[in-house]
Scaffold this motif. Structure first.
Motif, PDB file in Angstrom:
ATOM      1  N   ARG A   1       0.786  -1.160  -0.022  1.00  0.00           N
ATOM      2  CA  ARG A   1      -0.239   0.092  -0.024  1.00  0.00           C
ATOM      3  C   ARG A   1       0.976   1.199  -0.044  1.00  0.00           C
ATOM      4  NH1 ARG A   1      -2.099   2.378   5.355  1.00  0.00           N
ATOM      5  NH2 ARG A   1      -0.248   2.299   6.801  1.00  0.00           N
ATOM      6  N   VAL A   2       0.339   2.452  -0.329  1.00  0.00           N
ATOM      7  CA  VAL A   2       1.099   3.446  -0.279  1.00  0.00           C
ATOM      8  C   VAL A   2       1.392   4.113   1.280  1.00  0.00           C
ATOM      9  CG1 VAL A   2       0.878   6.148  -0.920  1.00  0.00           C
ATOM     10  CG2 VAL A   2      -0.416   4.301  -2.064  1.00  0.00           C
ATOM     11  N   PRO A   3       2.825   4.010   1.417  1.00  0.00           N
ATOM     12  CA  PRO A   3       3.320   4.227   2.784  1.00  0.00           C
ATOM     13  C   PRO A   3       2.645   5.953   3.325  1.00  0.00           C
ATOM     14  CG  PRO A   3       4.791   4.237   1.257  1.00  0.00           C
ATOM     15  CD  PRO A   3       3.870   4.135   0.462  1.00  0.00           C
ATOM     16  N   ARG A   4       2.282   5.736   4.585  1.00  0.00           N
ATOM     17  CA  ARG A   4       1.993   7.025   5.090  1.00  0.00           C
ATOM     18  C   ARG A   4       2.531   7.436   6.502  1.00  0.00           C
ATOM     19  NH1 ARG A   4      -4.265   6.355   5.573  1.00  0.00           N
ATOM     20  NH2 ARG A   4      -3.765   7.799   7.344  1.00  0.00           N
ATOM     21  N   PRO A   5       3.764   7.937   6.246  1.00  0.00           N
ATOM     22  CA  PRO A   5       5.122   8.030   7.205  1.00  0.00           C
ATOM     23  C   PRO A   5       4.409   8.715   8.521  1.00  0.00           C
ATOM     24  CG  PRO A   5       5.824   9.128   5.382  1.00  0.00           C
ATOM     25  CD  PRO A   5       4.342   8.652   5.076  1.00  0.00           C
ATOM     26  N   ARG A   6       3.395   9.610   8.361  1.00  0.00           N
ATOM     27  CA  ARG A   6       2.906  10.414   9.685  1.00  0.00           C
ATOM     28  C   ARG A   6       2.548   9.423  10.669  1.00  0.00           C
ATOM     29  NH1 ARG A   6      -0.936  13.521  11.642  1.00  0.00           N
ATOM     30  NH2 ARG A   6      -2.550  12.902  10.054  1.00  0.00           N
ATOM     31  N   THR A   7       1.352   8.675  10.140  1.00  0.00           N
ATOM     32  CA  THR A   7       0.758   7.625  11.025  1.00  0.00           C
ATOM     33  C   THR A   7       1.561   6.462  11.157  1.00  0.00           C
ATOM     34  OG1 THR A   7      -0.609   6.866   9.211  1.00  0.00           O
ATOM     35  CG2 THR A   7      -1.349   8.336  10.488  1.00  0.00           C
ATOM     36  N   SER A   8       2.005   5.926  10.126  1.00  0.00           N
ATOM     37  CA  SER A   8       2.943   4.579  10.596  1.00  0.00           C
ATOM     38  C   SER A   8       4.083   4.584  11.287  1.00  0.00           C
ATOM     39  CB  SER A   8       3.413   3.936   8.941  1.00  0.00           C
ATOM     40  OG  SER A   8       2.220   4.204   8.072  1.00  0.00           O
ATOM     41  N   LEU A   9       4.864   5.663  11.420  1.00  0.00           N
ATOM     42  CA  LEU A   9       6.151   5.748  11.890  1.00  0.00           C
ATOM     43  C   LEU A   9       6.116   5.584  13.669  1.00  0.00           C
ATOM     44  CD1 LEU A   9       9.068   5.894  11.191  1.00  0.00           C
ATOM     45  CD2 LEU A   9       8.940   8.343  11.870  1.00  0.00           C
TER      46      LEU A   9
ATOM     47  N   LEU B   1      -5.319  -4.718   9.159  1.00  0.00           N
ATOM     48  CA  LEU B   1      -3.846  -5.127   8.374  1.00  0.00           C
ATOM     49  C   LEU B   1      -2.914  -4.217   8.458  1.00  0.00           C
ATOM     50  CD1 LEU B   1      -5.322  -7.234   5.551  1.00  0.00           C
ATOM     51  CD2 LEU B   1      -4.422  -8.263   7.743  1.00  0.00           C
ATOM     52  N   HIS B   2      -3.475  -2.860   8.117  1.00  0.00           N
ATOM     53  CA  HIS B   2      -2.300  -1.955   7.934  1.00  0.00           C
ATOM     54  C   HIS B   2      -2.160  -1.232   9.325  1.00  0.00           C
ATOM     55  CE1 HIS B   2      -4.032  -1.176   3.657  1.00  0.00           C
ATOM     56  NE2 HIS B   2      -3.217  -1.948   3.863  1.00  0.00           N
ATOM     57  N   GLN B   3      -3.071  -1.176  10.277  1.00  0.00           N
ATOM     58  CA  GLN B   3      -2.896  -0.374  11.464  1.00  0.00           C
ATOM     59  C   GLN B   3      -2.179  -1.417  12.703  1.00  0.00           C
ATOM     60  OE1 GLN B   3      -4.003   2.571  12.122  1.00  0.00           O
ATOM     61  NE2 GLN B   3      -3.534   2.757  14.286  1.00  0.00           N
ATOM     62  N   VAL B   4      -2.584  -2.670  12.579  1.00  0.00           N
ATOM     63  CA  VAL B   4      -2.068  -3.527  13.496  1.00  0.00           C
ATOM     64  C   VAL B   4      -0.948  -4.494  12.948  1.00  0.00           C
ATOM     65  CG1 VAL B   4      -2.714  -5.591  15.039  1.00  0.00           C
ATOM     66  CG2 VAL B   4      -4.157  -3.687  14.856  1.00  0.00           C
ATOM     67  N   ILE B   5      -0.860  -5.318  11.747  1.00  0.00           N
ATOM     68  CA  ILE B   5      -0.018  -6.251  11.320  1.00  0.00           C
ATOM     69  C   ILE B   5       1.153  -5.725  10.880  1.00  0.00           C
ATOM     70  CG2 ILE B   5       0.007  -8.222   9.669  1.00  0.00           C
ATOM     71  CD1 ILE B   5      -1.952  -8.712  12.149  1.00  0.00           C
ATOM     72  N   ALA B   6       0.972  -4.637   9.764  1.00  0.00           N
ATOM     73  CA  ALA B   6       2.157  -4.236   9.046  1.00  0.00           C
ATOM     74  C   ALA B   6       3.152  -3.990  10.171  1.00  0.00           C
ATOM     75  CB  ALA B   6       1.693  -3.013   7.983  1.00  0.00           C
ATOM     76  N   PRO B   7       2.855  -2.791  10.980  1.00  0.00           N
ATOM     77  CA  PRO B   7       4.140  -2.212  11.793  1.00  0.00           C
ATOM     78  C   PRO B   7       4.771  -3.405  12.729  1.00  0.00           C
ATOM     79  CG  PRO B   7       1.765  -1.285  12.466  1.00  0.00           C
ATOM     80  CD  PRO B   7       1.732  -2.178  11.303  1.00  0.00           C
ATOM     81  N   ARG B   8       3.942  -4.348  12.986  1.00  0.00           N
ATOM     82  CA  ARG B   8       4.534  -5.543  13.837  1.00  0.00           C
ATOM     83  C   ARG B   8       5.502  -6.274  12.891  1.00  0.00           C
ATOM     84  NH1 ARG B   8       0.247  -4.129  16.523  1.00  0.00           N
ATOM     85  NH2 ARG B   8       0.023  -4.568  18.960  1.00  0.00           N
TER      86      ARG B   8
ATOM     87  N   LEU C   1       3.687   3.910  15.011  1.00  0.00           N
ATOM     88  CA  LEU C   1       3.184   2.854  15.156  1.00  0.00           C
ATOM     89  C   LEU C   1       4.353   1.991  15.257  1.00  0.00           C
ATOM     90  CD1 LEU C   1       0.141   2.681  13.179  1.00  0.00           C
ATOM     91  CD2 LEU C   1       0.183   2.399  15.469  1.00  0.00           C
ATOM     92  N   LEU C   2       5.389   1.819  14.099  1.00  0.00           N
ATOM     93  CA  LEU C   2       6.247   1.112  13.806  1.00  0.00           C
ATOM     94  C   LEU C   2       7.342   1.094  15.213  1.00  0.00           C
ATOM     95  CD1 LEU C   2       8.136  -0.602  12.165  1.00  0.00           C
ATOM     96  CD2 LEU C   2       9.285   1.394  11.218  1.00  0.00           C
ATOM     97  N   ILE C   3       7.560   2.603  15.553  1.00  0.00           N
ATOM     98  CA  ILE C   3       8.459   2.711  16.833  1.00  0.00           C
ATOM     99  C   ILE C   3       7.921   1.828  18.057  1.00  0.00           C
ATOM    100  CG2 ILE C   3       9.386   4.468  18.459  1.00  0.00           C
ATOM    101  CD1 ILE C   3       9.687   6.219  15.961  1.00  0.00           C
TER     102      ILE C   3
ATOM    103  N   ALA D   1       8.580  -4.084  12.117  1.00  0.00           N
ATOM    104  CA  ALA D   1       9.390  -4.173  13.474  1.00  0.00           C
ATOM    105  C   ALA D   1      10.081  -5.601  13.836  1.00  0.00           C
ATOM    106  CB  ALA D   1       8.514  -4.112  14.557  1.00  0.00           C
ATOM    107  N   GLY D   2       9.610  -6.712  13.452  1.00  0.00           N
ATOM    108  CA  GLY D   2      10.085  -7.897  13.527  1.00  0.00           C
ATOM    109  C   GLY D   2      11.312  -7.895  12.328  1.00  0.00           C
ATOM    110  N   LEU D   3      10.971  -7.566  11.412  1.00  0.00           N
ATOM    111  CA  LEU D   3      11.827  -7.813  10.180  1.00  0.00           C
ATOM    112  C   LEU D   3      13.288  -7.020  10.529  1.00  0.00           C
ATOM    113  CD1 LEU D   3      12.209  -8.791   7.301  1.00  0.00           C
ATOM    114  CD2 LEU D   3      11.300  -6.758   6.413  1.00  0.00           C
ATOM    115  N   ILE D   4      13.014  -5.787  11.196  1.00  0.00           N
ATOM    116  CA  ILE D   4      14.277  -4.868  11.453  1.00  0.00           C
ATOM    117  C   ILE D   4      14.834  -5.395  12.690  1.00  0.00           C
ATOM    118  CG2 ILE D   4      14.919  -2.359  12.179  1.00  0.00           C
ATOM    119  CD1 ILE D   4      12.547  -1.735  10.581  1.00  0.00           C
ATOM    120  N   SER D   5      14.080  -5.803  13.620  1.00  0.00           N
ATOM    121  CA  SER D   5      14.776  -6.167  14.854  1.00  0.00           C
ATOM    122  C   SER D   5      15.417  -7.472  15.099  1.00  0.00           C
ATOM    123  CB  SER D   5      13.690  -6.573  16.039  1.00  0.00           C
ATOM    124  OG  SER D   5      12.934  -5.365  16.273  1.00  0.00           O
TER     125      SER D   5
END
Lengths: 260, 150, 316
Positions: free
Chosen positions: A32-40, A139-146, A42-44, A149-153
């Protein structure tokens, strides 16, 4: 007899179907189109609960494994008068194998099970459904950031594991068993190749991260929303995740070092 | 406040991860920043290189002065061509330097040992070392021994 | 709770006006419809019906696996009123709400919400319709990692670009209307069941929806929070001109609040009408349900073989 064959077939179809579902699930979560303002933010938040909270167990485990390796390796190498090769042995086994694999297994146990349980609980308490009704795709709000995060961690945790393990090996080898510090390091440095060993170890870690996190978030999202279903999803995450890591490790090792 | 602490913790985590990577790269695999580019290339031809491969050590008097970059076959003479990168600090190798392939310990790795000659002029980048001694191959050695014993 | 339940004066008066207006409309409408609703005879009538009903369910069938949950269900939910759907547990009442929200796809039939057929809507259309409806889940379904304030602010942050101070104003207004302005810093785990449901209600109405769906709002509430909830649902419905749909099996509370009742069992409507009419229905099944009789058309015993034979069988 016929019924048994039938049930095996049905079981097989079920497995294939759930694999297909998990692929569609991952695609829908990530594309999907990334939306850094809301996603970042959540990712942190997720990097904290997935990565930072796994740090202690990774550091402690790495330290002890490095020390044990040095101790065991020394007792074997000293018989051949080759205790100078201790650094090489410790570093190679940790960087190429133990670092990525053990950190992956610990990650599946610590973070993977927590992810599956958390998402399963959100499903059971209708949080995912209510999010959908609010008009936000879980899926975007809960799954994607998790997932991210796993992929980076995990690759970071794997490298931290390796570094701490080698440090622990050095403590035992050099400070306790009296291997010469210079030959410990120089032997290690001449044996360990950056591209062949270090980078391939990191690539392994990344592959494990994808598989384990994928299994964890899918098991959580796909679970039967009852307490029994959640506990099953948690168990499945650890079991499937660990098996996937070990199997994938063999395949990757064969691909990377098989021709040597 | 709580959010800031989390951000701080995540930042520290990322930093530790990157530091671990640098540690693995520098300290463990001995990857130096000035590796590559600062050396010069020499060639040597061997009848047999044994198990010599790229990244094997090149030493003078037991001190590492370079690495093997490439080993390939000369398709006309059917000998092995070894390409070596020698540290720029060691720029005074005499033109009659000899190269031999040695084994570290009984079962250890093979490496190239250089021995200096007495000539006045030095080897330049791209030059070839003429005087070479091939690797000892155990089977050949045994064969020679048997032949002589008859 | 230090403040008593006191909606402000202007809200009450507008609510009264609204009630009066609704009563007028109610007089014009046919009071009861048969279980099989008659097809509107003329186009005009059809348009009229369309305008009065916020949700129209037509010939809906839904299967889960091989189990038929709904079979040819036709219902309508009038605009601006509280309509309740009752029935024994296991009849898929929650499923009905999920169908209306487009979270499940029916096997056949159509569900028209605010003029959009959610069964056939595209993903974007569906999310647009969902912004116009709020839903109160049985468990409240508050996001457990967000505070009360952030829970209520969540839909605003997701769908609007409002500045922070406006979000604050709206959130505090909505929290005030459910009497929990003082609890904004608490986490969901610190709330009682009734409070959690009220916060969830504030969240459901924060985007000013046209329709609110309540899934079993009265289950497991003590008498105080029960009456608070009843009053809230009624008041919100009247002041905000909402269309309310309540799914419940709590007979007494639902009778108190509903303008119109549907009773469903075995995948179809077995009775409908205003509460009084349903109470006086001559259907045995409806009577059993409304009075809570242990035995009747819904048997006390799970289907089994003859009792005497079953007992004696062990003797052989």
């Amino acid at each position: 007899m016929l019924r048994q064959i039938e049930s095996i077939g049905a079981r097989g179809l079920e497995v294939v179907e759930s694999i297909g579902r998990s692929v569609v699930f991952l695609y829908q979560s990530l594309v999907r189109v990334p939306r850094p303002r809301t996603s970042l933010p959540l990712l942190i938040q997720q990097l904290y609960s997935v990565g930072v909270l796994s740090l202690v167990i990774i550091v402690v485990a790495g330290f002890f494994i490095g020390m044990v390796l040095a101790l065991q390796g020394y007792s074997i190498l000293v018989r051949f008068g080759a205790e100078q090769a201790l650094g090489q042995m410790v570093a190679l086994s940790i960087v190429m194998e133990l670092g990525p694999v053990v950190s992956g297994l610990l990650f599946a146990g610590r973070a993977g099970s927590a992810l599956a349980a958390e998402i399963g609980l959100m499903k059971a308490t209708e949080q995912l459904a209510s999010m959908e009704m609010i008009g936000v795709d879980p899926l975007h709000q809960v799954i994607a950031p998790r997932f991210w995060a796993g992929l980076i961690s995990l690759p970071l945790l794997g490298m931290i594991f390796s570094a701490v393990g080698i440090f622990g090996g050095m403590l035992v080898g050099v400070d306790w068993l009296g291997v010469d510090s210079g030959s410990f390091w120089s032997n290690m440095q001449s044996a360990v190749d950056f591209h062949r060993d270090v980078l391939n170890g990191v690539i392994k870690s990344i592959a494990f991260a994808v598989v384990v996190t994928w299994i964890a978030v899918f098991q959580g999202y796909d679970c039967v929303p009852t307490s029994e279903g959640i506990s099953r999803a948690t168990t499945n995450t650890v079991v499937y995740g660990s098996l996937a890591i070990l199997g994938l490790d063999f395949v990757l090792t064969a691909l990377m070092f098989g021709d040597l | 406040m709580r959010a800031r602490n989390i951000e701080l913790a995540v930042g520290i985590f990322m930093l530790i991860g990157v530091l671990a990577f640098v540690y693995l790269a520098m300290r463990v695999s001995g990857l130096a920043m000035d590796d590559g580019g600062s050396g010069y290339t020499l060639y040597a031809r061997f009848e047999n290189v044994g198990s010599l491969k790229s990244r094997s050590k090149v030493t003078i008097a037991g001190v590492v002065v370079g690495r093997v970059v490439n080993v390939h076959l000369d398709r006309e003479d059917f000998v092995a061509v070894v390409e070596m990168e020698i540290s720029a600090k060691v720029d005074n190798l005499t033109s009659d330097t000899s190269a031999s392939i040695m084994t570290a310990g009984v079962l250890g790795e093979q490496y190239v040992a250089l021995e200096l000659g007495a000539e006045e002029d030095f080897l330049q980048a791209g030059d070839e070392i003429e005087d070479t001694l091939s690797a000892l191959v155990l089977e050949e050695l045994i064969g020679k021994f048997l032949f002589n014993a008859k | 709770m230090s403040e008593s339940f006191q909606p402000n004066q202007s809200l009450v008066s507008s609510a009264n006006l609204e009630n009066a207006r609704l009563n007028l409309i109610r007089e014009d409408q046919p009071r009861i419809r048969d279980a099989a609703a008659p097809e509107p005879a003329t186009l005009n009538q059809w348009i009229e019906a369309e305008a009065e009903n916020y949700v129209e369910i037509q010939n809906l069938s839904f299967q889960r696996g091989s189990r038929i949950i709904y079979d040819d269900l036709t219902m309508s939910f009038p605009k601006g009123k509280v309509t309740a759907v009752m029935g024994p547990s296991g009849t898929g009442k929650t499923t009905l709400l999920k169908l209306m929200g487009g979270q499940l796809q029916p096997t056949s039939g159509s569900i028209i919400v605010a003029g959009v057929d959610v069964a056939r809507a595209s993903r974007t259309e569906l999310f647009d319709v969902r912004k116009r409806m709020g839903m109160l889940f049985q468990s409240g379904a508050l996001f457990s990692d967000l505070s009360v304030y952030e829970n209520v602010a969540f839909p605003l942050r997701a769908h609007t670009e409002l500045p922070e101070d406006m979000i604050r104003d709206i959130v505090l207004m909505k929290l005030h209307s459910v009497g929990l302005r003082g609890a904004r810093e608490l986490m969901p785990s610190e709330l009682s069941g009734g409070m959690a449901r009220r916060v969830a209600l504030a969240r459901a109405i924060v985007l000013d929806p046209e329709m609110v769906m309540y899934d079993e709002p009265f289950t497991g509430q003590d008498p105080i929070s029960m009456s608070v909830l009843l009053q809230l649902i009624r008041l919100l419905n009247d002041t905000l001109e909402l269309t309310s749909i309540i799914v419940s099996h709590d007979v007494q509370e639902t009778l108190d609040i509903a303008d119109y009742l549907y009773i469903i069992a075995d995948g179809r409507v077995i009775g409908q009408g205003e509460p009084k009419e349903v109470m006086n229905s001559d259907s045995a099944l409806v009577q059993q349900f409304m009075l809570g009789l242990p035995d009747g058309p819904v048997p006390f015993h799970f289907p089994s073989q003859n009792y005497r034979d079953d007992i004696l069988e062990g003797r052989h």
